[in-house]
Design an enzyme around this catalytic site. Structure first.
Site, PDB file in Angstrom:
ATOM      1  N   ASP A   1      19.017  -9.849 -49.320  1.00  0.00           N
ATOM      2  CA  ASP A   1      17.693 -10.002 -49.940  1.00  0.00           C
ATOM      3  C   ASP A   1      16.695 -10.233 -48.819  1.00  0.00           C
ATOM      4  O   ASP A   1      17.055 -10.132 -47.637  1.00  0.00           O
ATOM      5  CB  ASP A   1      17.729 -11.188 -50.932  1.00  0.00           C
ATOM      6  N   ILE A   2      15.465 -10.568 -49.135  1.00  0.00           N
ATOM      7  CA  ILE A   2      14.494 -10.824 -48.069  1.00  0.00           C
ATOM      8  C   ILE A   2      14.903 -12.100 -47.319  1.00  0.00           C
ATOM      9  O   ILE A   2      15.556 -12.983 -47.892  1.00  0.00           O
ATOM     10  CB  ILE A   2      13.052 -10.941 -48.612  1.00  0.00           C
ATOM     11  N   PRO A   3      14.549 -12.205 -46.035  1.00  0.00           N
ATOM     12  CA  PRO A   3      15.022 -13.335 -45.221  1.00  0.00           C
ATOM     13  C   PRO A   3      14.775 -14.710 -45.847  1.00  0.00           C
ATOM     14  O   PRO A   3      15.667 -15.567 -45.845  1.00  0.00           O
ATOM     15  CB  PRO A   3      14.250 -13.162 -43.903  1.00  0.00           C
TER      16      PRO A   3
ATOM     17  N   ASP B   1      32.727 -15.203 -50.916  1.00  0.00           N
ATOM     18  CA  ASP B   1      32.362 -13.801 -50.648  1.00  0.00           C
ATOM     19  C   ASP B   1      31.272 -13.351 -51.628  1.00  0.00           C
ATOM     20  O   ASP B   1      31.554 -12.674 -52.612  1.00  0.00           O
ATOM     21  CB  ASP B   1      33.639 -12.962 -50.802  1.00  0.00           C
ATOM     22  N   LEU B   2      30.039 -13.765 -51.351  1.00  0.00           N
ATOM     23  CA  LEU B   2      28.936 -13.393 -52.255  1.00  0.00           C
ATOM     24  C   LEU B   2      28.057 -12.294 -51.678  1.00  0.00           C
ATOM     25  O   LEU B   2      27.162 -11.790 -52.371  1.00  0.00           O
ATOM     26  CB  LEU B   2      28.086 -14.629 -52.596  1.00  0.00           C
ATOM     27  N   LYS B   3      28.282 -11.931 -50.425  1.00  0.00           N
ATOM     28  CA  LYS B   3      27.599 -10.789 -49.782  1.00  0.00           C
ATOM     29  C   LYS B   3      26.088 -10.797 -50.048  1.00  0.00           C
ATOM     30  O   LYS B   3      25.537  -9.868 -50.653  1.00  0.00           O
ATOM     31  CB  LYS B   3      28.185  -9.467 -50.289  1.00  0.00           C
TER      32      LYS B   3
ATOM     33  N   GLY C   1      44.127  -8.775 -51.693  1.00  0.00           N
ATOM     34  CA  GLY C   1      43.984  -9.056 -53.116  1.00  0.00           C
ATOM     35  C   GLY C   1      45.184  -8.546 -53.877  1.00  0.00           C
ATOM     36  O   GLY C   1      46.232  -9.197 -53.943  1.00  0.00           O
ATOM     37  N   ARG C   2      45.039  -7.338 -54.413  1.00  0.00           N
ATOM     38  CA  ARG C   2      46.036  -6.835 -55.366  1.00  0.00           C
ATOM     39  C   ARG C   2      47.453  -6.725 -54.845  1.00  0.00           C
ATOM     40  O   ARG C   2      48.405  -6.825 -55.620  1.00  0.00           O
ATOM     41  CB  ARG C   2      45.543  -5.497 -55.931  1.00  0.00           C
TER      42      ARG C   2
ATOM     43  N   LYS D   1      39.873 -16.498 -51.007  1.00  0.00           N
ATOM     44  CA  LYS D   1      38.527 -15.908 -51.078  1.00  0.00           C
ATOM     45  C   LYS D   1      38.074 -15.935 -52.533  1.00  0.00           C
ATOM     46  O   LYS D   1      38.790 -15.473 -53.422  1.00  0.00           O
ATOM     47  CB  LYS D   1      38.548 -14.461 -50.573  1.00  0.00           C
TER      48      LYS D   1
ATOM     49  N   THR E   1      34.808  -1.372 -47.638  1.00  0.00           N
ATOM     50  CA  THR E   1      35.994  -0.548 -47.389  1.00  0.00           C
ATOM     51  C   THR E   1      36.213   0.485 -48.496  1.00  0.00           C
ATOM     52  O   THR E   1      37.057   1.358 -48.380  1.00  0.00           O
ATOM     53  CB  THR E   1      37.245  -1.436 -47.222  1.00  0.00           C
TER      54      THR E   1
ATOM     55  N   GLN F   1      40.292   1.411 -52.900  1.00  0.00           N
ATOM     56  CA  GLN F   1      40.038   1.309 -51.460  1.00  0.00           C
ATOM     57  C   GLN F   1      40.295   2.670 -50.807  1.00  0.00           C
ATOM     58  O   GLN F   1      41.266   3.353 -51.126  1.00  0.00           O
ATOM     59  CB  GLN F   1      40.963   0.257 -50.812  1.00  0.00           C
TER      60      GLN F   1
HETATM   61  O1  C5P Z   1      42.624  -6.030 -54.151  1.00  0.00           O
HETATM   62  P1  C5P Z   1      42.109  -5.735 -52.775  1.00  0.00           P
HETATM   63  O2  C5P Z   1      43.078  -6.150 -51.670  1.00  0.00           O
HETATM   64  O3  C5P Z   1      41.604  -4.324 -52.602  1.00  0.00           O
HETATM   65  O4  C5P Z   1      40.840  -6.704 -52.622  1.00  0.00           O
HETATM   66  C1  C5P Z   1      39.984  -6.677 -51.512  1.00  0.00           C
HETATM   67  C2  C5P Z   1      38.981  -7.779 -51.630  1.00  0.00           C
HETATM   68  O5  C5P Z   1      38.111  -7.719 -50.498  1.00  0.00           O
HETATM   69  C3  C5P Z   1      38.090  -7.673 -52.856  1.00  0.00           C
HETATM   70  O6  C5P Z   1      37.835  -9.010 -53.284  1.00  0.00           O
HETATM   71  C4  C5P Z   1      36.802  -7.039 -52.354  1.00  0.00           C
HETATM   72  O7  C5P Z   1      35.672  -7.481 -53.057  1.00  0.00           O
HETATM   73  C5  C5P Z   1      36.763  -7.559 -50.902  1.00  0.00           C
HETATM   74  N1  C5P Z   1      36.025  -6.726 -49.936  1.00  0.00           N
HETATM   75  C6  C5P Z   1      36.338  -5.413 -49.687  1.00  0.00           C
HETATM   76  N2  C5P Z   1      35.618  -4.684 -48.764  1.00  0.00           N
HETATM   77  C7  C5P Z   1      34.633  -5.262 -48.094  1.00  0.00           C
HETATM   78  C8  C5P Z   1      34.301  -6.596 -48.328  1.00  0.00           C
HETATM   79  C9  C5P Z   1      35.035  -7.320 -49.264  1.00  0.00           C
HETATM   80  O8  C5P Z   1      37.265  -4.887 -50.271  1.00  0.00           O
HETATM   81  N3  C5P Z   1      33.986  -4.585 -47.143  1.00  0.00           N
END
Ligand code: C5P
Length: 250
Positions: free
Chosen positions: A79-81, A74-76, A228-229, A47, A137, A208
């Site tokens: 904005d307007i349609p 993952d740019l989420k 991620g981490r 990602k 999250t 989180q």
């Molecule tokens: O390090 P960690 O496991 O917490 O990373 C979670 C990844 O998921 C991050 O890149 C974060 O931007 C992404 N993310 C998230 N919650 C969301 C959508 C994406 O934590 N709802």
């Protein structure tokens, strides 16, 4: 449906990302015990988030695709349609495997996103999946009530956002694993649940608020876990990744 572990490459540069992913080339030597895992384990699904994309631009996607990785961008978008549609046309042409929007943008925006993405990816054989973020999250019910003034229960909001995403023709949602079972119940088993907020047992939750282990995420029916981490922060990330795959993939 193929489950997979997606590594959140939240690094500041392409150099750092490639250095990290180079460690996975030799991973096969370490995983003789889990040959039931069908994915190409030395080329994990990755990602790419805002930090890396804004730093490196589209070249990072080309680089990772050329190295054989599937890429979730993952740019989420939110904005307007019209703006989202035109931006998605650009992203669709990059050859990404998955991309996302915020469901909070509404059904019209999500429909426009899908339209733009498919136009952008028209020449590609493998069409990218489009998913919607329900609630981050890192957001809990108290934050939702007190800061965002959304007074419905979190689970109800997430469910409605997922139903909106389905109505707009999206492939699934990003949600907490805590909501995966409910979303499948209301949106169907083939509606994807992509779940961040995953921690190996004993790891710190960090920022989180709603975390779950890979094994528990499997139990509740997540389709993809985003980690991620718990992988990138380890001294031996390949070992942590392998553990996630063993615990999550059938
Ligand atoms: O390090 P960690 O496991 O917490 O990373 C979670 C990844 O998921 C991050 O890149 C974060 O931007 C992404 N993310 C998230 N919650 C969301 C959508 C994406 O934590 N709802």
């Amino acid at each position: 449906m193929g489950k997979d572990v997606i590594i959140a490459c939240d690094f500041a540069s392409a150099e750092e990302t490639i250095r990290f992913l180079d460690k996975f080339n030799k991973i096969q030597d370490e995983i003789v015990s889990c040959d039931h895992i069908s994915l190409s384990i030395s080329r994990p699904y990755v990602k790419i988030g805002m930090e890396l994309f804004y730093a490196e631009g589209p070249q990072i996607i080309k680089t990772l695709k050329a190295r054989g990785h599937k890429v979730f961008l993952d740019l989420k978008l939110h904005d307007i349609p019209n703006t989202v549609k035109k931006s998605m046309m650009v992203l669709g042409a990059y050859g990404v495997d998955m991309v996302n929007v915020h469901a909070a943008g509404g059904i019209e925006m999500m429909k426009a996103a899908k339209e733009g993405l498919m136009l952008g990816a028209a020449r590609l054989a493998d069409k990218p999946k489009l998913i919607a973020v329900t609630q981050l999250t890192s957001t809990d019910e108290e934050t939702m009530h007190k800061e965002l003034l959304i007074d419905k229960p979190l689970a109800e909001v997430v469910r409605q956002y997922a139903l909106n995403a389905k109505a707009a023709g999206l492939d699934g949602v990003v949600c907490s694993a805590h909501e995966a079972a409910d979303i499948h119940k209301y949106c169907g088993d083939d509606f994807l649940t992509v779940t961040p907020g995953i921690r190996l047992a004993g790891d710190s939750a960090g920022d989180q608020r709603r975390v779950m282990t890979p094994a528990a995420a499997k139990e509740v029916g997540s389709d993809y876990i985003v980690v991620g981490r718990s992988i990138t922060g380890e001294a031996k990330p390949t070992g942590a990744y392998t553990k996630c795959c063993e615990d999550f993939i059938d």
